[in-house]
Design a protein around this motif. Structure first.
Motif, mmCIF file in Angstrom:
data_model
loop_
_atom_site.group_PDB
_atom_site.id
_atom_site.type_symbol
_atom_site.label_atom_id
_atom_site.label_comp_id
_atom_site.label_asym_id
_atom_site.label_seq_id
_atom_site.Cartn_x
_atom_site.Cartn_y
_atom_site.Cartn_z
ATOM 1 N N GLU A 12 -1.066 -1.964 50.594
ATOM 2 C CA GLU A 12 -1.019 -1.966 49.135
ATOM 3 C C GLU A 12 -0.253 -3.199 48.664
ATOM 4 O O GLU A 12 0.683 -3.642 49.320
ATOM 5 C CB GLU A 12 -0.335 -0.692 48.617
ATOM 6 N N PRO A 13 -0.670 -3.768 47.533
ATOM 7 C CA PRO A 13 -1.738 -3.298 46.645
ATOM 8 C C PRO A 13 -3.119 -3.821 46.994
ATOM 9 O O PRO A 13 -4.114 -3.418 46.404
ATOM 10 C CB PRO A 13 -1.295 -3.868 45.295
ATOM 11 N N GLN A 14 -3.200 -4.725 47.990
ATOM 12 C CA GLN A 14 -4.438 -5.450 48.215
ATOM 13 C C GLN A 14 -5.582 -4.547 48.652
ATOM 14 O O GLN A 14 -6.724 -4.747 48.244
ATOM 15 C CB GLN A 14 -4.205 -6.545 49.259
ATOM 16 N N PHE A 21 -7.515 -3.263 45.748
ATOM 17 C CA PHE A 21 -8.176 -4.158 44.802
ATOM 18 C C PHE A 21 -9.629 -3.720 44.632
ATOM 19 O O PHE A 21 -10.284 -3.299 45.589
ATOM 20 C CB PHE A 21 -8.164 -5.600 45.307
ATOM 21 N N THR A 57 5.044 -5.916 46.577
ATOM 22 C CA THR A 57 3.857 -5.353 45.929
ATOM 23 C C THR A 57 3.692 -5.842 44.493
ATOM 24 O O THR A 57 2.570 -6.028 44.019
ATOM 25 C CB THR A 57 3.905 -3.813 45.952
ATOM 26 N N HIS A 58 4.804 -6.051 43.794
ATOM 27 C CA HIS A 58 4.704 -6.547 42.421
ATOM 28 C C HIS A 58 4.068 -7.929 42.390
ATOM 29 O O HIS A 58 3.165 -8.195 41.587
ATOM 30 C CB HIS A 58 6.081 -6.594 41.767
ATOM 31 N N GLN A 78 0.231 -8.033 43.400
ATOM 32 C CA GLN A 78 -0.768 -7.507 42.478
ATOM 33 C C GLN A 78 -1.427 -8.627 41.671
ATOM 34 O O GLN A 78 -2.560 -8.487 41.201
ATOM 35 C CB GLN A 78 -0.138 -6.485 41.534
ATOM 36 N N GLU A 85 -4.933 -10.099 42.793
ATOM 37 C CA GLU A 85 -6.209 -9.400 42.648
ATOM 38 C C GLU A 85 -7.191 -10.259 41.861
ATOM 39 O O GLU A 85 -6.906 -10.674 40.734
ATOM 40 C CB GLU A 85 -6.034 -8.056 41.956
#
Length: 715
Positions: free
Chosen positions: A488-490, A493, A564-565, A568, A571
């Protein structure tokens, strides 16, 4: 003498405003942005690393310290020390960075070029670079401008008593203006046309007004609204990845040093910025006609005064004075809003920068008072005031992050001053996760296992492409190394909703069966190997035999070591290489395709062969939408676009149908990202080139070279 046959108008094309093709067809694709990626123009990172190894860093630091304390008559140093000026130089070089697209920052030395070199917020930093020129001239290719400006800031801090975490070299200079960065639509300095309906800065921008690094120091739009300034500070600094603690550490730490310059009205006395200055100024701007134009008569921001009585020494005086006094709102001699301490003690009065017989009260900016009056900021500021060691540590970490955030993973850092401490924003990858013991026989075994797994070539290609295409060259973030496509976060997506999950599951099963103590392959390497093997099979289908090179040198990141921030923002809203367009995205796909190609560091030619090859191999987000081939790596995509037996008709704003001109049978459903390769004259020229019958083998080689470049972008 014969009369000159040309007029200024005839040679208008030599200036940016003279691009008449762009004026006539403003919506035409600007392929020039990919020319920035031409290897003949971009300095080689490997060559620079080799030159940097020869650098005597200790001698360079000694020379920088000497420069800082040797005042020049043409631009006298405040208090006899250029340290505060060099801190501002480094800060403003790095401070343009923004998370949303990774653009800005110090990693290319772009402060030397338009428009950044001429922003009002960078006034008189041209002099700082000229002060450094003798050093740059002496050390030459061993130190880039980009590295030198950041190192100068570090050395300045250390020479004034602060202990930095260290310095990582490796920033390669650009040699031309970065025309692929959007700084805003305003046509005048300090304009603000960048707000949404709720007053927030538009998503893609970082600064509050055109020509600023962050926010207006007088307050929002020049209005001395302290709490409004706090909101803008928090918003702007978060856009470059800083939290409240880091933001306060940077402001309080940076404003411990130096002063503001506003001896008189800049509108009345300052000449044009560097890019508009007369030729005899030789690249210097803001020529000052007020009295001597320098020293005590300097005009920069229009604000005037120092924050502390010790402006060339690291201490706790900024926060101490901020909380110790009440502050009166006044106008500077230049007419700018600032705050002056009420009845300061004699020990807190500031000795003049050029006349030791004069003293004045310390001043604060509207943005400084935000650290005291915003409740959340104030809690952190008081904690720093009460614990100087904590403040020093916070400033050291925030300064290192500010000046290195856009350099990518730590493995890109050069030199003996690189700190041992790792940070999550450096995208660390555990050393034990890297492949080991992989030789040619192991590669053959892995390819056989891939064949036996039943994974489709299209799924393998799509997954490898999605992993690698998350890379952006602007800040060297993302890409295949780390296999963060499985984290995450990929992994969530939208573009990864097809093919990826099942392919990763298959590859993980292959790894479990294959890996031993002696030989093990990372998921990251196996993803690239799987996609590259699928390319080899597509080449064979086209009737050729060519091995696709794969460098086994990747490791696997973990979730707890993934920011993770920050990730994101990687994406993709669109990827025209695989005909993906996010739901709700109303951008023209051809423009988004160009943006993606630019972030991958591709040339126009590389963009063309990759788009055509992926389509020929049947790689796309939706197999029903796009001009796809039979799976062979051939020139079928270009054959289709150049076939006059096919007529294209719009279905809606995005999709087009390709019909047989005679029978009317629908043959294809295409996107704008497909058809642009036949519609744009320059792209069509390349499509026609590849559609020639004698270029099939050449196309295969060109595709493989471009494919390997994308797969290895972040190695």
């Amino acid at each position: 003498m014969k009369k000159c046959p040309f007029t200024h108008e005839d040679l208008g094309f030599t200036k940016a405003e003279g691009d008449m093709v762009a004026k006539w067809w403003p919506n035409r694709l600007n392929l020039k942005i990919l020319q920035l990626n031409n290897d003949r123009l971009v300095p080689d990172r490997i060559e620079y690393a080799q030159a940097f190894e020869t650098l005597d860093i200790d001698a360079l630091v000694a020379d920088l310290k000497k420069v800082m304390k040797t005042s020049q008559a043409w631009w006298p140093a405040d208090w006899g020390h250029y340290g505060p000026l060099f801190i501002r130089l480094a800060w403003h070089s790095a401070g343009t960075y923004r998370l949303v697209d990774g653009k800005g920052g110090a990693n290319s030395g772009n402060q030397r070029f338009a428009p950044v070199n001429s922003w009002p917020d960078n006034a008189n930093l041209d002099k700082a670079r000229r002060l450094l020129w003798p050093v740059k001239k002496r050390y030459g290719n061993a130190i880039s401008w980009a590295d030198l400006m950041i190192l100068a800031g570090n050395v300045a801090l250390e020479d004034m008593g602060f202990e930095t975490l260290g310095f990582g070299g490796g920033r390669v200079d650009a040699w031309e203006a970065e025309i692929d960065t959007y700084w805003g639509s305003e046509e005048k300095w300090m304009e603000d046309k960048r707000r949404t309906e709720n007053g927030k800065i538009k998503h893609s921008l970082g600064a509050a007004q055109m020509g600023l690094i962050y926010v207006n120091p007088e307050g929002p739009d020049g209005v001395p609204d302290v709490l409004g300034a706090a909101r803008e500070i928090r918003d702007s600094f978060r856009r470059m990845g800083m939290n409240d603690e880091e933001t306060i550490a940077l402001i309080a730490g940076g404003h411990t040093f130096g002063k503001n310059h506003g001896a008189a009205d800049p509108a009345k006395y300052l000449g044009p910025e560097p890019e508009a200055a007369p030729i005899e100024e030789q690249g210097l701007g803001w020529k000052n006609s007020y009295k001597s134009g320098k020293g005590p008569d300097t005009i920069t921001s229009g604000l005037e005064g120092a924050w502390t009585p010790t402006p060339t020494r690291w201490d706790d005086s900024f926060l101490r004075i901020l909380f110790k006094y009440e502050w009166n709102l006044q106008k500077s001699p230049a007419g700018a809003w600032q705050w002056v301490a009420v009845d300061p003690d004699e020990e807190d009065r500031v000795v003049d920068a050029h006349d030791p017989a004069k003293k004045s009260a310390p001043i604060m900016l509207t943005t400084d008072l935000a650290l005291k009056l915003d409740p959340d900021f104030a809690r952190i500021s008081r904690r720093f005031l009460e614990d100087h060691a904590l403040f020093q540590e916070a400033f050291a970490k925030a300064w290192f992050k500010l000046t290195h955030r856009d350099m990518g993973p730590r493995k890109r850092y050069l030199g003996p001053l690189v700190p041992q401490e790792r940070f999550i924003w450096q995208d660390p990858i555990p050393q034990e996760s890297y492949s080991k013991g992989i030789d040619a026989s192991n590669i053959a075994r892995l390819k056989a296992a891939i064949d036996a797994s039943g994974a489709s070539d299209q799924a393998l290609l799509y997954t490898a492409w999605s992993a690698a295409a998350a890379y952006r060259r602007s800040d060297f973030k993302g890409g295949s190394d780390g296999a963060r496509i499985a984290l995450e976060p990929q992994k969530s997506f939208a573009i990864n909703r097809v093919h990826v999950a099942e392919t990763l599951e298959t590859l993980e099963a292959i790894r479990r069966d294959f890996n031993t103590e002696e030989a093990a392959i990372s998921l990251a390497d196996l993803i690239v190997l799987g996609g590259s093997y699928a390319v080899e099979k597509a080449i064979a289908k086209a009737g050729f035999d060519l091995e696709v090179p794969v460098t086994i040198a990747r490791g696997d990141a973990t979730q707890d070591l993934t920011d993770t921030h920050a990730f994101q923002f990687l994406e993709p809203f669109a990827d025209g290489f695989v005909n993906f367009l996010a739901e709700g995205c109303d951008l023209a796909e051809e423009e988004a395709l160009l943006f993606k190609a630019d972030q991958l560091g591709l040339t126009v030619a590389e963009m063309v062969v990759l788009a055509g090859g992926l389509r020929a191999m049947g790689v796309g987000y939706d197999e029903k939408v796009g001009i796809y081939g039979s799976g062979a790596l051939d020139t079928s995509f270009f054959d289709t676009l150049t076939d006059m037996a096919i007529e294209w008709k719009p279905i809606d704003e995005r999709l087009y149908e390709g019909v047989d001109r005679e029978s009317g049978e629908r043959l294809y459903t295409a996107t704008r990202a497909d058809l642009i390769f036949g519609a744009n004259s320059e792209l069509r020229a390349q499509s026609e080139f590849w559609a020639q019958e004698d270029n099939e083998k050449r196309f295969v080689h060109a595709f493989v070279k471009a494919w390997v470049k994308v797969m290895e972008n972040n190695l």
